[in-house]
Structures are given as C-alpha cells and as structure tokens.
Design a protein around this motif. Structure first.
Motif, PDB file in Angstrom:
ATOM      1  N   GLU A  41      20.160  42.436  11.450  1.00  0.00           N
ATOM      2  CA  GLU A  41      20.800  41.138  11.242  1.00  0.00           C
ATOM      3  C   GLU A  41      21.338  41.095   9.818  1.00  0.00           C
ATOM      4  O   GLU A  41      20.828  41.770   8.930  1.00  0.00           O
ATOM      5  N   ALA A  42      22.378  40.293   9.615  1.00  0.00           N
ATOM      6  CA  ALA A  42      22.999  40.257   8.295  1.00  0.00           C
ATOM      7  C   ALA A  42      23.738  38.956   8.070  1.00  0.00           C
ATOM      8  O   ALA A  42      24.033  38.207   9.016  1.00  0.00           O
ATOM      9  N   GLU A  43      24.043  38.697   6.804  1.00  0.00           N
ATOM     10  CA  GLU A  43      24.927  37.616   6.418  1.00  0.00           C
ATOM     11  C   GLU A  43      26.241  38.232   5.953  1.00  0.00           C
ATOM     12  O   GLU A  43      26.246  39.122   5.107  1.00  0.00           O
ATOM     13  N   PHE A  44      27.333  37.780   6.562  1.00  0.00           N
ATOM     14  CA  PHE A  44      28.664  38.205   6.150  1.00  0.00           C
ATOM     15  C   PHE A  44      29.333  37.035   5.445  1.00  0.00           C
ATOM     16  O   PHE A  44      29.463  35.954   6.021  1.00  0.00           O
ATOM     17  N   PHE A  45      29.739  37.255   4.205  1.00  0.00           N
ATOM     18  CA  PHE A  45      30.487  36.239   3.455  1.00  0.00           C
ATOM     19  C   PHE A  45      31.955  36.655   3.477  1.00  0.00           C
ATOM     20  O   PHE A  45      32.341  37.639   2.845  1.00  0.00           O
ATOM     21  N   VAL A  49      33.130  31.982   3.355  1.00  0.00           N
ATOM     22  CA  VAL A  49      32.467  31.404   4.524  1.00  0.00           C
ATOM     23  C   VAL A  49      31.372  32.361   4.985  1.00  0.00           C
ATOM     24  O   VAL A  49      31.611  33.560   5.153  1.00  0.00           O
ATOM     25  N   LYS A  50      30.160  31.820   5.179  1.00  0.00           N
ATOM     26  CA  LYS A  50      29.028  32.658   5.569  1.00  0.00           C
ATOM     27  C   LYS A  50      28.826  32.642   7.078  1.00  0.00           C
ATOM     28  O   LYS A  50      28.776  31.589   7.706  1.00  0.00           O
ATOM     29  N   TYR A  51      28.716  33.839   7.670  1.00  0.00           N
ATOM     30  CA  TYR A  51      28.422  34.005   9.093  1.00  0.00           C
ATOM     31  C   TYR A  51      27.113  34.780   9.226  1.00  0.00           C
ATOM     32  O   TYR A  51      26.900  35.784   8.536  1.00  0.00           O
ATOM     33  N   GLU A  52      26.255  34.333  10.120  1.00  0.00           N
ATOM     34  CA  GLU A  52      25.023  35.058  10.402  1.00  0.00           C
ATOM     35  C   GLU A  52      25.242  35.880  11.665  1.00  0.00           C
ATOM     36  O   GLU A  52      25.589  35.340  12.718  1.00  0.00           O
ATOM     37  N   VAL A  53      25.055  37.190  11.560  1.00  0.00           N
ATOM     38  CA  VAL A  53      25.354  38.090  12.674  1.00  0.00           C
ATOM     39  C   VAL A  53      24.134  38.921  13.031  1.00  0.00           C
ATOM     40  O   VAL A  53      23.215  39.092  12.232  1.00  0.00           O
ATOM     41  N   LYS A  54      24.157  39.450  14.242  1.00  0.00           N
ATOM     42  CA  LYS A  54      23.055  40.274  14.724  1.00  0.00           C
ATOM     43  C   LYS A  54      23.595  41.302  15.709  1.00  0.00           C
ATOM     44  O   LYS A  54      24.805  41.357  15.969  1.00  0.00           O
ATOM     45  N   GLU A  55      22.699  42.114  16.245  1.00  0.00           N
ATOM     46  CA  GLU A  55      23.077  43.158  17.186  1.00  0.00           C
ATOM     47  C   GLU A  55      23.943  42.593  18.319  1.00  0.00           C
ATOM     48  O   GLU A  55      23.610  41.582  18.927  1.00  0.00           O
ATOM     49  N   GLY A  56      25.069  43.255  18.567  1.00  0.00           N
ATOM     50  CA  GLY A  56      25.978  42.815  19.617  1.00  0.00           C
ATOM     51  C   GLY A  56      27.168  42.027  19.104  1.00  0.00           C
ATOM     52  O   GLY A  56      28.078  41.711  19.877  1.00  0.00           O
ATOM     53  N   ASP A  57      27.175  41.711  17.815  1.00  0.00           N
ATOM     54  CA  ASP A  57      28.296  40.963  17.225  1.00  0.00           C
ATOM     55  C   ASP A  57      29.356  41.921  16.692  1.00  0.00           C
ATOM     56  O   ASP A  57      29.048  43.024  16.223  1.00  0.00           O
ATOM     57  N   ILE A  58      30.610  41.476  16.747  1.00  0.00           N
ATOM     58  CA  ILE A  58      31.731  42.195  16.143  1.00  0.00           C
ATOM     59  C   ILE A  58      32.346  41.305  15.080  1.00  0.00           C
ATOM     60  O   ILE A  58      32.491  40.097  15.282  1.00  0.00           O
ATOM     61  N   LEU A  59      32.720  41.894  13.970  1.00  0.00           N
ATOM     62  CA  LEU A  59      33.520  41.201  12.968  1.00  0.00           C
ATOM     63  C   LEU A  59      34.809  41.973  12.759  1.00  0.00           C
ATOM     64  O   LEU A  59      34.792  43.205  12.674  1.00  0.00           O
ATOM     65  N   THR A  72      19.631  41.114   6.360  1.00  0.00           N
ATOM     66  CA  THR A  72      18.587  40.095   6.265  1.00  0.00           C
ATOM     67  C   THR A  72      17.378  40.409   7.141  1.00  0.00           C
ATOM     68  O   THR A  72      16.493  39.567   7.292  1.00  0.00           O
ATOM     69  N   SER A  73      17.320  41.606   7.723  1.00  0.00           N
ATOM     70  CA  SER A  73      16.189  41.957   8.589  1.00  0.00           C
ATOM     71  C   SER A  73      15.387  43.102   7.975  1.00  0.00           C
ATOM     72  O   SER A  73      15.868  43.815   7.091  1.00  0.00           O
ATOM     73  N   GLU A  74      14.174  43.269   8.449  1.00  0.00           N
ATOM     74  CA  GLU A  74      13.305  44.317   7.919  1.00  0.00           C
ATOM     75  C   GLU A  74      13.752  45.706   8.358  1.00  0.00           C
ATOM     76  O   GLU A  74      13.525  46.687   7.656  1.00  0.00           O
ATOM     77  N   ILE A  75      14.373  45.791   9.523  1.00  0.00           N
ATOM     78  CA  ILE A  75      14.878  47.086   9.983  1.00  0.00           C
ATOM     79  C   ILE A  75      16.245  47.345   9.365  1.00  0.00           C
ATOM     80  O   ILE A  75      16.936  46.399   8.963  1.00  0.00           O
ATOM     81  N   PRO A  76      16.678  48.594   9.264  1.00  0.00           N
ATOM     82  CA  PRO A  76      17.977  48.889   8.648  1.00  0.00           C
ATOM     83  C   PRO A  76      19.128  48.230   9.413  1.00  0.00           C
ATOM     84  O   PRO A  76      19.086  48.103  10.644  1.00  0.00           O
TER      85      PRO A  76
END
Length: 292
Positions: A41-45, A49-59, A72-76
C-alpha cells in the motif's frame, strides 16, 4: 472510450519492476508513467493531491506531473512500471534520460490527452490476473529485444491502457485529498532537484529559498509526506547516483562528488542504508545495462 483513443500509437521507453520499503517515487517525468501496484500500500501525491492505493490499483501519470510515492505498509511496495509516449516521435524516441528541459516541455497537445482523466483505476481480480500476465510478457520482450519487439510492446501497452480505462468505470468515488501547504512542498522539491549536487544544501538554505521558517517547512514536509527534508534530499542524491552508475562512465568517487556527498565514505554508507547493497555491488549488478 474517447474517439481520440482510436489513433493511439504508443512508443514504450521503459518497462521495469520497482521494489521499495519507503520512498519510492520520482519527482517528475517527461513521458507517461503507468504504474500497477502488485503488492503493498502507498500514498501517491500527484500535483498536490494525495491518493491512497493498494494492490490492484493502477495510476497513470501524464508528462510533467509532479509526484511523490511513499510506501505505507510493512511489506515491500512492488510496482509494475511502464514509461511511454502516446505517439511515436523520432526526436523524443532518442531521449535516454529523464532530464527535464524547456525544449522537452514543448510537447504537442496530443501527448497530454490523458491529463483530464482521473489518474487512478481499480481492477477487478480477473483483470488483475490479465494485466500481470501481459506485463511480464512485455518485460521479457523489452529485455530480450528480439526482432519486432517494439511492435509487441506497442500492442501490450494499448492493452494496459484499455485495462486502465476499464478500471475507471464506477471508480468516481476514489477522489484524492488536497495536500496542505503544497505550494511550499512543491517549491522545496523543485529546489532540491535543481541543487542536490551542492554538498552545502541544508534545511536552512532550502527554507530561505522557499520563503518560510525552517521549522514550519520541516513540519509541513514531515506532516504531509511522512518523511523529512533531509531524507528526501538523500533519496534524490541516491537516485541520481544510480543513473550515473548504470551509465558506467565514471568512478564511484566522482559520482559521489557529482551528486552532493562530501565524501565517498558518507556516500557508501548512505547508499547501503537506502538501497541495501554497496555502490560497487550495485554497479556490478547493472553493468550489463550500460553495455546495451
């Protein structure tokens, strides 16, 4: 689908998998950047504008979109990344680095046709499976560079864009949140990217340039991006050193000086802490890239 999409003819520049535990993003690129979140999981600025993304998301980031990516997650955080132009242009195809110049900013309007599209899509599981399959084929073709590979890359890139557009259906509730104090953060990042080579660059010098107090700027940066100004500066210096190591034309001592480290010892220590291997190991691991 928009009518203009019928004329798309992508030129693929880079296909790569990026793994990171913390800061994982560039500041700006002159081409489109397609990023699929394979893990984490990650934060994309994106432009503040901040977007919270996770597995399965495309930017999908169009050219010259200012962006910061933070895990933002413990795993890579694992990203599948494709850099491409929407249309082939002989001059643009010769660009081999990510240097931003005024000349390169003078791109045609048709390269900005995705600029008004929401930058984030969410794929359903069957489409996630299809995307990963297509991407891995794409990466193999990019690395092998067999006869006709550029046409294969173009075809798969179009398929990835179709999946991105498909994932936007019913995705209007994924709006981002405006980043507090973005103008100061943006000016800070721009200044760092312009002056990272200066070993004397510090928080005081940066805050003077931005025009607010050092304490307030440090607070804004840490509060909104989750990292310190110093850590971002180190990140940029390390990323710039990696580019020069892959080029393979300079010594490590020269590279350390060029990217703003006051000594080879400090450079080696910072590089190992950030990348996980010593600079000499990284250079050896990537020596085949510079020979292509």
């Amino acid at each position: 689908m928009e009518i203009w999409m019928n004329s798309l003819s992508p030129y693929v520049r880079v296909v790569k998998i990026h793994k990171s535990f913390s800061l994982a993003g560039e500041w700006m690129d002159y081409d489109h950047v397609f990023t699929y979140i394979e893990q984490g999981e990650a934060e994309f600025f994106l432009n503040g504008v901040k977007y919270e993304v996770k597995e399965g998301d495309i930017l999908l980031m169009p050219p010259f979109m200012a962006h910061i990516i933070r895990s933002t997650s413990e795993i890579p955080l694992i990203q599948y990344i494709v850099h491409f132009d929407l249309y082939y242009d002989e001059e643009r195809s010769s660009w081999k680095d990510q240097l931003i110049t005024e000349e390169r900013k003078a791109i045609t309007d048709k390269e900005m046709q995705f600029a008004s599209t929401s930058p984030i899509s969410r794929l359903q599981l069957p489409d996630q499976i299809e995307l990963k399959k297509r991407f891995l084929i794409m990466q193999k073709e990019f690395l092998d560079r067999r006869s006709g590979y550029s046409l294969i890359l173009k075809g798969i890139c179009l398929e990835l864009l179709v999946l991105f557009m498909k994932g936007q259906v019913g995705n209007n509730d994924r709006e981002g949140k405006m980043t507090k104090g973005w103008v100061f953060i943006e000016n800070t990042i721009t200044f760092i990217n312009e002056r990272y080579w200066d070993p004397g660059l510090d928080n005081h010098t940066i805050s003077e340039h931005v025009g607010i107090s050092t304490n307030h700027l440090s607070f804004l940066f840490k509060d909104q991006l989750g990292i310190t100004i110093h850590k971002y500066l180190t990140h940029i210096r390390i990323e710039q050193s990696k580019i020069r190591m892959i080029e393979g034309t300079q010594t490590l001592t020269a590279i350390a000086e060029m990217v703003g480290f006051s000594s080879i010892y400090l450079f080696s220590r910072s590089f190992k802490a950030t990348v996980g291997v010593m600079p000499s190991q990284f250079m050896a691991m990537n020596s085949d890239i510079s020979k292509r």
